[in-house]
Design a protein around this motif. Structure first.
Motif, PDB file in Angstrom:
ATOM      1  N   GLY A  39      -2.239   1.199  -3.876  1.00 29.11           N
ATOM      2  CA  GLY A  39      -3.452   1.780  -3.328  1.00 29.11           C
ATOM      3  C   GLY A  39      -3.690   1.528  -1.856  1.00 29.11           C
ATOM      4  N   GLU A  40      -2.875   0.699  -1.232  1.00 35.47           N
ATOM      5  CA  GLU A  40      -3.051   0.376   0.187  1.00 35.47           C
ATOM      6  C   GLU A  40      -2.095   1.201   1.046  1.00 35.47           C
ATOM      7  OE1 GLU A  40      -2.586  -3.468   3.213  1.00 35.47           O
ATOM      8  OE2 GLU A  40      -2.933  -3.791   1.065  1.00 35.47           O
ATOM      9  N   ASP A  41      -2.591   1.755   2.130  1.00 34.57           N
ATOM     10  CA  ASP A  41      -1.767   2.528   3.050  1.00 34.57           C
ATOM     11  C   ASP A  41      -0.829   1.589   3.807  1.00 34.57           C
ATOM     12  OD1 ASP A  41      -0.636   4.116   5.051  1.00 34.57           O
ATOM     13  OD2 ASP A  41      -2.480   5.274   5.347  1.00 34.57           O
ATOM     14  N   VAL A  42       0.475   1.760   3.576  1.00 28.41           N
ATOM     15  CA  VAL A  42       1.470   0.900   4.234  1.00 28.41           C
ATOM     16  C   VAL A  42       2.399   1.717   5.117  1.00 28.41           C
ATOM     17  CG1 VAL A  42       1.413  -0.897   2.455  1.00 28.41           C
ATOM     18  CG2 VAL A  42       2.998   1.042   2.200  1.00 28.41           C
ATOM     19  N   SER A  43       1.956   2.902   5.521  1.00 32.38           N
ATOM     20  CA  SER A  43       2.809   3.810   6.288  1.00 32.38           C
ATOM     21  C   SER A  43       3.362   3.171   7.554  1.00 32.38           C
ATOM     22  CB  SER A  43       2.035   5.080   6.656  1.00 32.38           C
ATOM     23  OG  SER A  43       1.489   5.697   5.520  1.00 32.38           O
ATOM     24  N   ARG A  44       2.576   2.310   8.184  1.00 32.38           N
ATOM     25  CA  ARG A  44       3.007   1.670   9.427  1.00 32.38           C
ATOM     26  C   ARG A  44       3.459   0.232   9.196  1.00 32.38           C
ATOM     27  NH1 ARG A  44       3.936   6.037  11.783  1.00 32.38           N
ATOM     28  NH2 ARG A  44       4.142   4.925  13.767  1.00 32.38           N
ATOM     29  N   ALA A  45       3.436  -0.219   7.966  1.00 32.00           N
ATOM     30  CA  ALA A  45       3.828  -1.600   7.660  1.00 32.00           C
ATOM     31  C   ALA A  45       5.342  -1.737   7.665  1.00 32.00           C
ATOM     32  CB  ALA A  45       3.274  -2.018   6.303  1.00 32.00           C
ATOM     33  N   SER A  46       5.832  -2.883   8.087  1.00 31.51           N
ATOM     34  CA  SER A  46       7.262  -3.140   8.133  1.00 31.51           C
ATOM     35  C   SER A  46       7.834  -3.322   6.729  1.00 31.51           C
ATOM     36  CB  SER A  46       7.535  -4.413   8.946  1.00 31.51           C
ATOM     37  OG  SER A  46       7.033  -5.555   8.261  1.00 31.51           O
ATOM     38  N   ALA A  47       9.161  -3.237   6.633  1.00 31.65           N
ATOM     39  CA  ALA A  47       9.830  -3.492   5.356  1.00 31.65           C
ATOM     40  C   ALA A  47       9.548  -4.913   4.878  1.00 31.65           C
ATOM     41  CB  ALA A  47      11.333  -3.267   5.507  1.00 31.65           C
ATOM     42  N   THR A  48       9.474  -5.854   5.814  1.00 31.59           N
ATOM     43  CA  THR A  48       9.184  -7.244   5.457  1.00 31.59           C
ATOM     44  C   THR A  48       7.800  -7.365   4.850  1.00 31.59           C
ATOM     45  OG1 THR A  48      10.611  -8.051   7.230  1.00 31.59           O
ATOM     46  CG2 THR A  48       9.004  -9.592   6.340  1.00 31.59           C
ATOM     47  N   ARG A  49       6.823  -6.717   5.469  1.00 27.94           N
ATOM     48  CA  ARG A  49       5.463  -6.748   4.951  1.00 27.94           C
ATOM     49  C   ARG A  49       5.404  -6.158   3.549  1.00 27.94           C
ATOM     50  NH1 ARG A  49       0.649  -8.600   3.665  1.00 27.94           N
ATOM     51  NH2 ARG A  49      -0.999  -7.020   3.647  1.00 27.94           N
ATOM     52  N   ARG A  50       6.085  -5.053   3.332  1.00 29.56           N
ATOM     53  CA  ARG A  50       6.074  -4.412   2.016  1.00 29.56           C
ATOM     54  C   ARG A  50       6.751  -5.306   0.978  1.00 29.56           C
ATOM     55  NH1 ARG A  50       6.991   2.041   3.558  1.00 29.56           N
ATOM     56  NH2 ARG A  50       6.147   1.793   5.668  1.00 29.56           N
ATOM     57  N   SER A  51       7.799  -5.996   1.392  1.00 31.21           N
ATOM     58  CA  SER A  51       8.465  -6.921   0.486  1.00 31.21           C
ATOM     59  C   SER A  51       7.509  -8.017   0.034  1.00 31.21           C
ATOM     60  CB  SER A  51       9.693  -7.532   1.172  1.00 31.21           C
ATOM     61  OG  SER A  51      10.279  -8.528   0.365  1.00 31.21           O
ATOM     62  N   ARG A  52       6.735  -8.542   0.971  1.00 25.80           N
ATOM     63  CA  ARG A  52       5.791  -9.610   0.631  1.00 25.80           C
ATOM     64  C   ARG A  52       4.649  -9.103  -0.232  1.00 25.80           C
ATOM     65  NH1 ARG A  52       5.714 -12.241   6.726  1.00 25.80           N
ATOM     66  NH2 ARG A  52       7.837 -13.075   6.644  1.00 25.80           N
ATOM     67  N   MET A  53       4.436  -7.784  -0.222  1.00 19.51           N
ATOM     68  CA  MET A  53       3.396  -7.190  -1.061  1.00 19.51           C
ATOM     69  C   MET A  53       3.909  -6.849  -2.460  1.00 19.51           C
ATOM     70  SD  MET A  53       1.569  -4.632   1.699  1.00 19.51           S
ATOM     71  CE  MET A  53       0.448  -3.940   0.467  1.00 19.51           C
ATOM     72  N   GLY A  54       5.205  -7.068  -2.693  1.00 23.82           N
ATOM     73  CA  GLY A  54       5.732  -6.857  -4.035  1.00 23.82           C
ATOM     74  C   GLY A  54       6.708  -5.722  -4.195  1.00 23.82           C
ATOM     75  N   LEU A  55       7.302  -5.244  -3.090  1.00 25.23           N
ATOM     76  CA  LEU A  55       8.271  -4.149  -3.142  1.00 25.23           C
ATOM     77  C   LEU A  55       9.674  -4.688  -2.869  1.00 25.23           C
ATOM     78  CD1 LEU A  55       8.867  -1.064  -3.255  1.00 25.23           C
ATOM     79  CD2 LEU A  55       8.497  -1.026  -0.782  1.00 25.23           C
ATOM     80  N   ALA A  56      10.619  -4.321  -3.708  1.00 24.56           N
ATOM     81  CA  ALA A  56      12.017  -4.693  -3.500  1.00 24.56           C
ATOM     82  C   ALA A  56      12.878  -3.440  -3.586  1.00 24.56           C
ATOM     83  CB  ALA A  56      12.473  -5.718  -4.537  1.00 24.56           C
ATOM     84  N   ARG A  57      14.097  -3.524  -3.040  1.00 23.79           N
ATOM     85  CA  ARG A  57      14.992  -2.366  -3.085  1.00 23.79           C
ATOM     86  C   ARG A  57      16.447  -2.792  -3.055  1.00 23.79           C
ATOM     87  NH1 ARG A  57      15.977   1.474   1.929  1.00 23.79           N
ATOM     88  NH2 ARG A  57      17.715   1.923   0.534  1.00 23.79           N
ATOM     89  N   SER A  58      17.310  -1.872  -3.446  1.00 27.21           N
ATOM     90  CA  SER A  58      18.746  -2.038  -3.267  1.00 27.21           C
ATOM     91  C   SER A  58      19.239  -0.901  -2.384  1.00 27.21           C
ATOM     92  CB  SER A  58      19.477  -2.018  -4.617  1.00 27.21           C
ATOM     93  OG  SER A  58      19.452  -0.706  -5.164  1.00 27.21           O
ATOM     94  N   PHE A  59      20.469  -1.039  -1.875  1.00 24.45           N
ATOM     95  CA  PHE A  59      21.040  -0.044  -0.973  1.00 24.45           C
ATOM     96  C   PHE A  59      22.280   0.587  -1.593  1.00 24.45           C
ATOM     97  CE2 PHE A  59      18.472  -2.741   1.657  1.00 24.45           C
ATOM     98  CZ  PHE A  59      17.966  -1.919   2.646  1.00 24.45           C
TER      99      PHE A  59
END
Length: 244
Positions: free
Chosen positions: A62-82
Motif C-alpha cells: 500500500g505504500e508508494d515506493v516508486s522512487r525508493a531504492s532496491a535496498t529500501r524495498r528489500s528492507r520493507m520485505g521484498l526479495a528477488r532473484s535474477f
C-alpha cells in the motif's frame, strides 16, 4: 502486497513498457509470460527498484515506493532473484546463506557486526527449505545448475520476505530440477508470500500460478486464471499458438 499502476518505461525513443498495471496479493502466485522482448524482466526490475519507471507508480503493501531504492524495498520485505546466477562460487553454500542472513534488513555496519552470529541451525533450516539438506559445506561453484538456483532461493528467503520476484528461476535447469523448484516455489506461496514469477516453462506457469499476466510489446495483453488466459484468442495468436 506489491503492485504496478499505469507503469511506463521509456529509453530514449523506445517505449519498453506502456501503461502496465498488475497486483499480487499475499499468498498468491502470478505468472508473467510473453514473447521475448515483451518487457517481462523490465517489469521485474521496476518492481524491485533496479529501474525507476518513467510514468506510473509501484506500491509495496500500500505504500508508494516508486522512487525508493532496491535496498529500501528489500528492507520493507521484498526479495528477488535474477536470470543469471549470482553466487560467491569460492564460498560454501552455507557461507552464501550466512551472508544473505547477515545482510537482510541491515545497514552495512549492522551486517558487519552480525558477522559470525548467524547460527548453523538457521543456515540448515534455509537449506532444508529449498531441499538441500546437508549441503552447507559444499562449494557453491561445485553445485549443479539446479542446485545453484535452489541456493539463490534460500538466499532470497533469508530475509523472510513478504513479496518475492523471480525472473526465470527454471532457466537452464534439468527436468528433474524443474519439478523440485516448482514444489519449493509453491510452498513459498502457500506460506503467505506474494510471488510474481517470470517463466518460459508453460507447464510450470499453468500448473502453479493462481493468475497469469501476459505482456506483449510492452503492454498488458491479458490477466486472468490459467484457463481464462489459455482460452483467450489474443493470447493464442500473440504467444501460445493456435494448437494450444
Amino acid at each position: 502486497m506489491i503492485g504496478a499502476e499505469g507503469v511506463g518505461w521509456r529509453v530514449g525513443g523506445a517505449q519498453i513498457l506502456d501503461d502496465v498495471s498488475l497486483d499480487v496479493a499475499p499468498g498468491e502466485l502470478v505468472g508473467i509470460i510473453g514473447p521475448n522482448g515483451a518487457g517481462k524482466s523490465s517489469l521485474v526490475n521496476i518492481l524491485s527498484g533496479v529501474t525507476r519507471p518513467s510514468t506510473g507508480r509501484v506500491t509495496l503493501d500500500g505504500e508508494d515506493v516508486s522512487r525508493a531504492s532496491a535496498t529500501r524495498r528489500s528492507r520493507m520485505g521484498l526479495a528477488r532473484s535474477f536470470q543469471t546466477s549470482a553466487l560467491f562460487d569460492g564460498l560454501t553454500a552455507g557461507e552464501n546463506v550466512r551472508l544473505a542472513v547477515q545482510g537482510s534488513g541491515a545497514s552495512p555496519i549492522t551486517a558487519f557486526r552480525r558477522a559470525g552470529t548467524v547460527g548453523r541451525d538457521r543456515i540448515e533450516d534455509l537449506l532444508e527449505r529449498v531441499t538441500m539438506p546437508g549441503s552447507a559445506d559444499v562449494l557453491a561453484g561445485d553445485l549443479s545448475h539446479g542446485g545453484r538456483r535452489k541456493l539463490e532461493l534460500a538466499m532470497a528467503l533469508a530475509s523472510e520476505p513478504r513479496a518475492l520476484l523471480l525472473d526465470e528461476p527454471m532457466a537452464g535447469v534439468s527436468a528433474e530440477d524443474v519439478d523440485g523448484l516448482t514444489g519449493i516455489i509453491g510452498a513459498v506461496r502457500d506460506s503467505g508470500v506474494a510471488v510474481a514469477m517470470v517463466e518460459h516453462h508453460m507447464h510450470v506457469v499453468l500448473g502453479l500460478a493462481d493468475r497469469v499476466a501476459v505482456l506483449h510489446h510492452g503492454s498488458m495483453l491479458a490477466v486472468g486464471t490459467p484457463d481464462e488466459v489459455t482460452s483467450d484468442d489474443r493470447v493464442q495468436q500473440a504467444y501460445l499458438g493456435e494448437a494450444l
